[in-house]
Design a protein around this motif. Structure first.
Motif: not given
Length: 274
Positions: A162-179, A118-123, A154-159
């Motif tokens: 989705r972009e990766n898995v729609s291309c058949g690529v697995s991914a690792i999403a890291t963020a606090p995800f507290i809520k 999350k921080d790398t993508i959005t900070r 957080y929508e940036c992370v979700a998007a």
């Protein structure tokens, strides 16, 4: 460093081990001197030397005459990659300073999957948005951040997921995800969205004791942690260190007495092969 005297050297060993296994310290890279490490961790040289002995025994660092301590050439992790099939999304959540990004990097190095932190993508965008909205780049507590900026963040992370898995690529999403990790509805919705594109979800929560979190975020010195450090006792009272997500999940522990993150990450990856 805010840790018990008995655990100081293990705390230091854990943090340096995590940096090696996450690829922040690379094979052949020279480590800072003992005195410099002691200054960084705010300890005497004795715990640093004890920590280095642990890492040498583990084969992660070597001592060379006139060159000092270096990361071992054999420290890079291998890759027990999961079987190919349906893409997997590993969501890694945890409180500030628990080691989410480090675990994500270890998983990425073991699997070859992209890490969507999350921080790398959005900070940069988040910092700019907060400043433009009249707040500060360090704000992670106000309604401006929580109600306006955070949902977009957080929508940036979700998007990106989705972009990766729609291309058949697995991914690792890291963020606090507290809520997010606090509500079963989020898990149901996310699992359903991933299933529509033929992907599966794995949930990981990193559990870390407050002393370890405090030591880590003090050392990293990020502006976004300033409120937490200034109000540490209040912050600790606001979190649940025994939290578990209301969904099938894996608990990873990241304390001085815990197994190395790489060992726990490998076990997680092996479980995806079943």
């Amino acid at each position: 460093m805010d840790a018990t005297g008995e655990a100081l050297h293990r705390q230091i060993a854990r943090e340096i081990r995590n940096e090696i296994e996450a690829g922040r310290l690379r094979p052949g890279e020279k480590l800072p001197s003992t005195r410099r490490l002691a200054a960084q961790f705010e300890v005497s040289v004795a715990p640093v030397n004890d920590a280095m002995a642990i890492l040498e025994d583990e084969g992660l660092i070597v001592s060379r005459p006139r060159s000092g301590r270096m990361v071992s050439d054999t420290a890079a992790p291998g890759a027990p990659r999961p079987r190919r099939g349906r893409p997997q999304v590993i969501y890694v959540g945890g409180y500030a300073g628990s080691g989410k990004t480090e675990l994500g990097r270890v998983l990425a190095r073991l699997t070859g999957w992209p890490i969507l932190d999350k921080d790398t993508i959005t900070r940069p965008v988040v910092d700019t948005a907060l400043s433009q909205l009249g707040s500060s780049a360090s704000d992670r507590e106000s309604s401006i951040y929580l109600d306006v900026v955070r949902p977009a963040e957080y929508e940036c992370v979700a998007a990106a997921v989705r972009e990766n898995v729609s291309c058949g690529v697995s991914a690792i999403a890291t963020a606090p995800f507290i809520k997010e990790f606090s509500t079963e509805a989020w898990f149901r919705r996310t699992a359903a969205e991933l299933d529509t594109v033929g992907a599966d979800m794995q949930v990981v929560w990193i559990r870390c004791q407050p002393d370890s979190m405090h030591a880590y975020i003090t050392r990293r010195g990020a502006a976004r942690d300033s409120w937490k450090l200034a109000h540490w006792d209040d912050y600790v009272r606001s979190i649940n260190v025994e939290f578990e997500p209301p969904w099938a999940h894996t608990i990873i522990t990241n304390d001085p007495e815990s197994p190395p993150l790489r060992e726990q990450a490998q076990a997680l990856i092996e479980s995806l092969k079943d």
